[in-house]
Design an enzyme around this catalytic site. Structure first.
Site, PDB file in Angstrom:
ATOM      1  N   SER A 192     -56.236  42.260 -42.589  1.00  0.00           N
ATOM      2  CA  SER A 192     -55.511  42.138 -41.418  1.00  0.00           C
ATOM      3  C   SER A 192     -55.676  40.302 -41.117  1.00  0.00           C
ATOM      4  CB  SER A 192     -56.086  42.668 -40.249  1.00  0.00           C
ATOM      5  OG  SER A 192     -55.604  44.266 -40.413  1.00  0.00           O
ATOM      6  N   HIS A 230     -56.190  41.551 -33.068  1.00  0.00           N
ATOM      7  CA  HIS A 230     -57.094  42.580 -33.091  1.00  0.00           C
ATOM      8  C   HIS A 230     -58.317  42.196 -34.027  1.00  0.00           C
ATOM      9  CE1 HIS A 230     -54.988  43.992 -36.739  1.00  0.00           C
ATOM     10  NE2 HIS A 230     -56.101  44.044 -37.221  1.00  0.00           N
ATOM     11  N   ALA A 269     -50.742  45.491 -40.585  1.00  0.00           N
ATOM     12  CA  ALA A 269     -51.132  46.968 -40.608  1.00  0.00           C
ATOM     13  C   ALA A 269     -50.442  47.591 -41.756  1.00  0.00           C
ATOM     14  CB  ALA A 269     -50.688  47.586 -39.173  1.00  0.00           C
ATOM     15  N   ASP A 293     -49.855  40.606 -31.282  1.00  0.00           N
ATOM     16  CA  ASP A 293     -51.030  40.663 -32.245  1.00  0.00           C
ATOM     17  C   ASP A 293     -51.103  39.301 -33.105  1.00  0.00           C
ATOM     18  OD1 ASP A 293     -53.425  42.073 -33.434  1.00  0.00           O
ATOM     19  OD2 ASP A 293     -52.233  42.939 -34.701  1.00  0.00           O
TER      20      ASP A 293
END
Length: 473
Positions: A227, A123, A244, A153
């Site tokens: 992140s 992301h 997260a 991810d």
């Protein structure tokens, strides 16, 4: 028909993609002035040593770790129209649209100094037109995209320069609740920052909208921009990739001690596949299932409403070879508790092709143990393979983050211009949730619904959260 459930049921303050640091900058430039001076109490400094024993410090370990943690900068060109997303007016007045460059920040970890491989979150770099990496020594380098896996991810980039430092990857399966960990990243774009805490939980799953899950939970602060950064143990070894933090009030409410990282055992496996082939291939059992409700539990003679009830076993699948049957209830896999169909699917998605798994099953209320060797899960399917009326369309599995939010069906990945499917009104981005033969949960189910070609083919689709039906001609 109900629309797709919204993905904003929970606010996952993970800096998914990036963020704007305007509010933080303004608050630093315009601090609130206190009306009345407040006396600051004197605080005694900590001693450098207690007796002959020096006070413990993380500084020596961090001196080895921080050079391997980088800041990731992305740029994306977007077209902005004064008519917003209205498709009619955007087509009527394309000259009024303006190009804008969105910039975002994240973090990354160098894990291979020789080849320059950098791990980060998918992301963080999703949709970026260009990515650059700033090293701890201030150098900024262009980063080449190697590959990414949205469902876990994880993304891999590559930078080329001399003098890189890399972090060794620890065995994250050895982590225990209570172990001390340290998070390193670039929160809010203010520069490299270190936070510390303990491992609050391992093997955490069930978080909506986050794909396949096997998270390390920690109370070390992981804020927007962190992140893709490093979660390390006290030996300075990488145990996780920060991904997260959970806060029902959003990221600006501050950290509340619920942060999550992708374990290195998973990240290593994904990275190896991305570096070798550029894609990730997964194993599957080849079945459909549903949650065991209280009513179903009574009908099946179960003590509690738990497990994944097998509703369909596909021919030639790993489940069929293992002897699974419709009506079986899977209650654990490789010793891991299976509470519902979501947890069974999550377990499948984390397994490699060819791996053998042990399933604990209840059949007619009696325990049974079966072994299944997982087979490859198809990534996409050409419509022509199913029915001539779908010629020109390509179907793919839904992103796992949508499935974790309760969605089911298949995604229309692409539709060729002028094709038969396009002529019937099918568009890329549509989600097909049912066909003439009935509903289905995923790509194997979609394929199975075409065992016999229907005389009239109608697809039930969801487009932009609006349901509808298309007659395929």
């Amino acid at each position: 028909m109900r629309p797709l459930p919204t993905l904003l049921a929970l606010s996952l303050a993970a800096a998914f993609g990036g963020f704007a640091a305007t509010a933080l900058r303004d608050s630093l430039q315009n601090p609130t002035q206190a009306a009345v001076p407040v006396a600051t109490p004197a605080v005694a400094a900590l001693p450098a040593a207690v007796g002959s024993t020096p006070m413990p410090s993380l500084a020596p370990m961090l001196a080895r770790v921080t050079p391997a943690v980088v800041s990731v900068h992305t740029k994306q060109r977007v077209s902005v129209s004064p008519f917003g997303n209205d498709p009619v007016f955007r087509r009527m007045f394309p000259e009024l649209s303006q190009e804008r460059i969105n910039e975002s920040l994240g973090s990354g970890v160098i894990v291979d100094a020789v080849n320059g491989y950098v791990l980060t979150n998918h992301h963080v770099i999703e949709g970026a037109d260009s990515v650059s990496v700033t090293l701890a020594d201030g150098r900024t380098l262009p980063a080449a995209f190697v590959g990414s896996d949205p469902d876990t991810d994880i993304a891999v980039m590559q930078i080329k320069t001399d003098g890189l430092s890399a972090l060794p990857l620890a065995d994250s399966s050895a982590l225990q609740v209570g172990d001390f960990v340290v998070a390193v990243g670039n929160p809010f774009g203010i520069g490299q920052t270190v936070t510390s805490g303990i491992v609050s939980a391992v093997g955490r799953s069930g978080l909506r909208g986050l794909g396949f899950q096997d998270f390390i939970q920690t109370d070390a602060s992981i804020n927007p921009g962190n992140s893709g950064g490093a979660l390390v143990n006290l030996n300075g070894e990488l145990v996780g990739i920060n991904t997260a933090s959970f806060n029902p009030r959003g990221s600006m409410a501050g950290n509340i001690g619920l942060s999550f990282a992708i374990p290195t055992s998973l990240a290593r496996s994904v990275m190896q596949q991305l570096v070798t082939t550029g894609e990730v291939r997964r194993g599957t059992l080849g079945l459909e299932s549903q949650d065991v409700t209280a009513q179903l539990a009574r009908g099946l003679g179960l003590d509690e409403p738990r497990g994944a009830l097998v509703t369909r076993v596909f021919a030639g699948s790993a489940a069929a070879a293992a002897g699974l049957k419709p009506g079986d209830v899977v209650v654990s896999a490789n010793g891991q508790r299976v509470d519902d169909r979501g947890s069974l699917r999550n377990f499948e998605g984390l397994q490699a092709i060819g791996s053998t798994v042990t399933l604990d099953v209840l059949r007619e209320g009696k325990p049974l143990q079966l072994k299944a060797t997982l087979r490859e899960q198809p990534r996409a399917l050409a419509g022509l393979e199913l029915d001539p009326r779908l010629d020109g369309a390509t179907f793919a599995e839904l992103p796992e983050r949508l499935r974790q939010s309760g969605a089911s069906g298949v995604l229309v990945e692409a539709v060729a211009k002028g094709s038969r499917a396009a002529g019937s009104g099918l568009r890329a981005g549509d989600v097909v949730v049912a066909a003439s033969a009935g509903g289905f949960a995923d790509l194997p189910g979609f394929r199975a619904s075409f065992t016999q070609a229907p005389a009239q083919l109608v697809l039930r689709v969801i487009r932009g959260n609006r349901p509808g039906e298309l007659l395929m001609r």
